[in-house]
Design a protein around this motif. Structure first.
Motif, PDB file in Angstrom:
ATOM      1  N   TYR A 109      24.327   0.195   1.394  1.00 43.87           N
ATOM      2  CA  TYR A 109      24.937  -0.705   2.379  1.00 43.87           C
ATOM      3  C   TYR A 109      26.217  -0.056   2.878  1.00 43.87           C
ATOM      4  O   TYR A 109      26.787   0.813   2.216  1.00 43.87           O
ATOM      5  CB  TYR A 109      25.197  -2.101   1.803  1.00 43.87           C
ATOM      6  CG  TYR A 109      26.254  -2.144   0.731  1.00 43.87           C
ATOM      7  CD1 TYR A 109      27.595  -2.314   1.064  1.00 43.87           C
ATOM      8  CD2 TYR A 109      25.922  -2.010  -0.616  1.00 43.87           C
ATOM      9  CE1 TYR A 109      28.570  -2.342   0.083  1.00 43.87           C
ATOM     10  CE2 TYR A 109      26.880  -2.044  -1.593  1.00 43.87           C
ATOM     11  CZ  TYR A 109      28.209  -2.211  -1.239  1.00 43.87           C
ATOM     12  OH  TYR A 109      29.166  -2.225  -2.219  1.00 43.87           O
ATOM     13  N   ARG A 110      26.616  -0.489   4.063  1.00 42.27           N
ATOM     14  CA  ARG A 110      27.819   0.067   4.679  1.00 42.27           C
ATOM     15  C   ARG A 110      29.019  -0.751   4.239  1.00 42.27           C
ATOM     16  O   ARG A 110      29.036  -1.953   4.426  1.00 42.27           O
ATOM     17  CB  ARG A 110      27.712  -0.071   6.214  1.00 42.27           C
ATOM     18  CG  ARG A 110      27.434   1.178   6.897  1.00 42.27           C
ATOM     19  CD  ARG A 110      27.513   1.172   8.371  1.00 42.27           C
ATOM     20  NE  ARG A 110      27.768  -0.040   9.122  1.00 42.27           N
ATOM     21  CZ  ARG A 110      28.039  -0.034  10.409  1.00 42.27           C
ATOM     22  NH1 ARG A 110      28.119   1.121  11.043  1.00 42.27           N
ATOM     23  NH2 ARG A 110      28.239  -1.146  11.059  1.00 42.27           N
ATOM     24  N   ASP A 111      30.033  -0.092   3.650  1.00 45.24           N
ATOM     25  CA  ASP A 111      31.254  -0.808   3.309  1.00 45.24           C
ATOM     26  C   ASP A 111      31.889  -1.340   4.599  1.00 45.24           C
ATOM     27  O   ASP A 111      32.030  -0.596   5.566  1.00 45.24           O
ATOM     28  CB  ASP A 111      32.209   0.158   2.587  1.00 45.24           C
ATOM     29  CG  ASP A 111      33.477  -0.543   2.174  1.00 45.24           C
ATOM     30  OD1 ASP A 111      33.579  -0.912   1.005  1.00 45.24           O
ATOM     31  OD2 ASP A 111      34.364  -0.725   3.041  1.00 45.24           O
ATOM     32  N   GLY A 198      31.867  -0.438  14.398  1.00 50.74           N
ATOM     33  CA  GLY A 198      30.727   0.408  14.052  1.00 50.74           C
ATOM     34  C   GLY A 198      29.391  -0.165  14.473  1.00 50.74           C
ATOM     35  O   GLY A 198      28.345   0.271  13.995  1.00 50.74           O
ATOM     36  N   TYR A 199      29.402  -1.152  15.374  1.00 51.74           N
ATOM     37  CA  TYR A 199      28.133  -1.692  15.899  1.00 51.74           C
ATOM     38  C   TYR A 199      27.725  -0.933  17.156  1.00 51.74           C
ATOM     39  O   TYR A 199      28.571  -0.501  17.954  1.00 51.74           O
ATOM     40  CB  TYR A 199      28.248  -3.199  16.192  1.00 51.74           C
ATOM     41  CG  TYR A 199      28.019  -4.005  14.946  1.00 51.74           C
ATOM     42  CD1 TYR A 199      26.753  -4.467  14.617  1.00 51.74           C
ATOM     43  CD2 TYR A 199      29.067  -4.230  14.060  1.00 51.74           C
ATOM     44  CE1 TYR A 199      26.540  -5.158  13.434  1.00 51.74           C
ATOM     45  CE2 TYR A 199      28.858  -4.923  12.880  1.00 51.74           C
ATOM     46  CZ  TYR A 199      27.587  -5.381  12.582  1.00 51.74           C
ATOM     47  OH  TYR A 199      27.360  -6.053  11.409  1.00 51.74           O
ATOM     48  N   ILE A 200      26.407  -0.786  17.317  1.00 52.96           N
ATOM     49  CA  ILE A 200      25.889  -0.019  18.457  1.00 52.96           C
ATOM     50  C   ILE A 200      25.915  -0.891  19.710  1.00 52.96           C
ATOM     51  O   ILE A 200      25.514  -2.049  19.682  1.00 52.96           O
ATOM     52  CB  ILE A 200      24.445   0.464  18.170  1.00 52.96           C
ATOM     53  CG1 ILE A 200      24.417   1.344  16.910  1.00 52.96           C
ATOM     54  CG2 ILE A 200      23.886   1.216  19.372  1.00 52.96           C
ATOM     55  CD1 ILE A 200      23.016   1.790  16.475  1.00 52.96           C
ATOM     56  N   GLY A 205      22.517  -5.942  17.608  1.00 55.25           N
ATOM     57  CA  GLY A 205      23.229  -6.726  16.598  1.00 55.25           C
ATOM     58  C   GLY A 205      22.977  -6.187  15.204  1.00 55.25           C
ATOM     59  O   GLY A 205      22.695  -4.986  15.040  1.00 55.25           O
ATOM     60  N   ASP A 206      23.085  -7.049  14.209  1.00 57.30           N
ATOM     61  CA  ASP A 206      22.880  -6.629  12.818  1.00 57.30           C
ATOM     62  C   ASP A 206      21.391  -6.728  12.493  1.00 57.30           C
ATOM     63  O   ASP A 206      20.833  -7.822  12.380  1.00 57.30           O
ATOM     64  CB  ASP A 206      23.697  -7.530  11.881  1.00 57.30           C
ATOM     65  CG  ASP A 206      23.662  -7.019  10.445  1.00 57.30           C
ATOM     66  OD1 ASP A 206      22.557  -6.821   9.895  1.00 57.30           O
ATOM     67  OD2 ASP A 206      24.737  -6.802   9.871  1.00 57.30           O
ATOM     68  N   ALA A 207      20.757  -5.578  12.359  1.00 60.39           N
ATOM     69  CA  ALA A 207      19.290  -5.552  12.208  1.00 60.39           C
ATOM     70  C   ALA A 207      18.851  -6.289  10.940  1.00 60.39           C
ATOM     71  O   ALA A 207      17.877  -7.046  10.959  1.00 60.39           O
ATOM     72  CB  ALA A 207      18.800  -4.115  12.192  1.00 60.39           C
TER      73      ALA A 207
HETATM   74  N1  URA Z   1      23.930  -1.717  11.619  1.00 61.72           N
HETATM   75  C1  URA Z   1      23.298  -2.666  12.353  1.00 61.72           C
HETATM   76  O1  URA Z   1      22.473  -3.423  11.830  1.00 61.72           O
HETATM   77  N2  URA Z   1      23.589  -2.740  13.664  1.00 61.72           N
HETATM   78  C2  URA Z   1      24.473  -1.938  14.269  1.00 61.72           C
HETATM   79  O2  URA Z   1      24.686  -2.056  15.486  1.00 61.72           O
HETATM   80  C3  URA Z   1      25.136  -0.968  13.483  1.00 61.72           C
HETATM   81  C4  URA Z   1      24.834  -0.868  12.157  1.00 61.72           C
END
Ligand code: URA
Ligand code: PRP
Length: 215
Positions: A109-111, A198-200, A205-207
């Protein structure tokens, strides 16, 4: 299948069905059930492209009328490795095309503060050096998670790895490419940039949250 070479090491699957489904996936009004189905279908279509160079061996086949020669995919079974959580959404669609594939798992997971990956789980088949790997994650953002997952696969002996994602950011492509120039990246889209969190952008969104309804 139509593909577009966009950046060095990156192939974008530009097939109309993939692009159509991607637009539905991006839509914030798409509910969890449909989001999951779309990730599954896009992954399956992308796998068609990603498997285009699988090695074949000649085999003899007895039809009801006579013997003939045909082809079969040769070598050790392909191994799919989803990066938890969101990569899980890509597994079933690819398994429908390649049902004999093995499935490993990498937990990362991303901190939230550093945006750097923290790993918590790793399991792949023991004979990694002899297998082809498809590493799966819908999102390639900073590239930290993908680069770390490839490091782990290589430590386990893997040498033939492709990274399949749905949406890639230029920053992530560059980072993964710099760390692992031998790993081809296959995506459905190359988006514009990352935001401060850090979101694209424009992204989807958050996948993980959209797949599992945890927002
Ligand atoms: N992780 C995601 O789920 N979405 C992003 O935009 C960036 C990281
Ligand atoms: C998301 C996504 C990738 C990672 C991409 O997972 O599924 O694994 O972020 O970001 P990066 O390229 O900057 O590393 P997240 O860390 O949110 O974990 P989750 O799937 O458990 O929600």
């Amino acid at each position: 299948m139509p593909t577009t070479p966009v950046l060095p090491g990156l192939t974008v699957v530009s097939h109309p069905l993939v692009q159509h489904k991607l637009s539905l996936l991006r839509d914030q009004a798409t509910p969890t059930k449909i989001f999951k189905e779309l990730v599954d279908e896009i992954a399956m279509l992308m796998a068609y492209e990603a498997t285009a160079d699988l090695p074949l061996a000649e085999v003899t086949v007895d039809t009801p009328l006579e013997s003939t020669t045909g082809k079969r995919v040769s070598g050790k079974k392909l191994t799919l490795v989803p990066i938890l959580r969101a990569g899980l959404g890509m597994v079933e669609g690819i398994l429908r095309l390649v049902p004999a594939a093995r499935v490993g798992h990498i937990g990362l997971y991303r901190d939230h503060d550093t945006l750097e990956p923290v790993d918590y789980y790793f399991k792949v088949p023991a004979d990694a050096a002899e297998r082809d790997f498809f590493l799966l994650d819908p999102m390639l953002a900073t590239g930290g998670s993908a680069a770390s997952a490839v490091n782990s696969l290589k430590r386990a002996g893997a040498t033939r790895i492709k990274f399949l994602c749905i949406v890639a950011a230029p920053e992530g492509v560059r980072r993964l490419r710099e760390a692992h120039p031998d790993v081809p990246i296959i995506a459905a889209a190359l988006d514009r940039e990352l935001n401060a969190n850090g979101y694209i952008l424009p992204g989807l969104g958050d996948a993980g949250d959209r797949l599992f309804g945890t927002r």
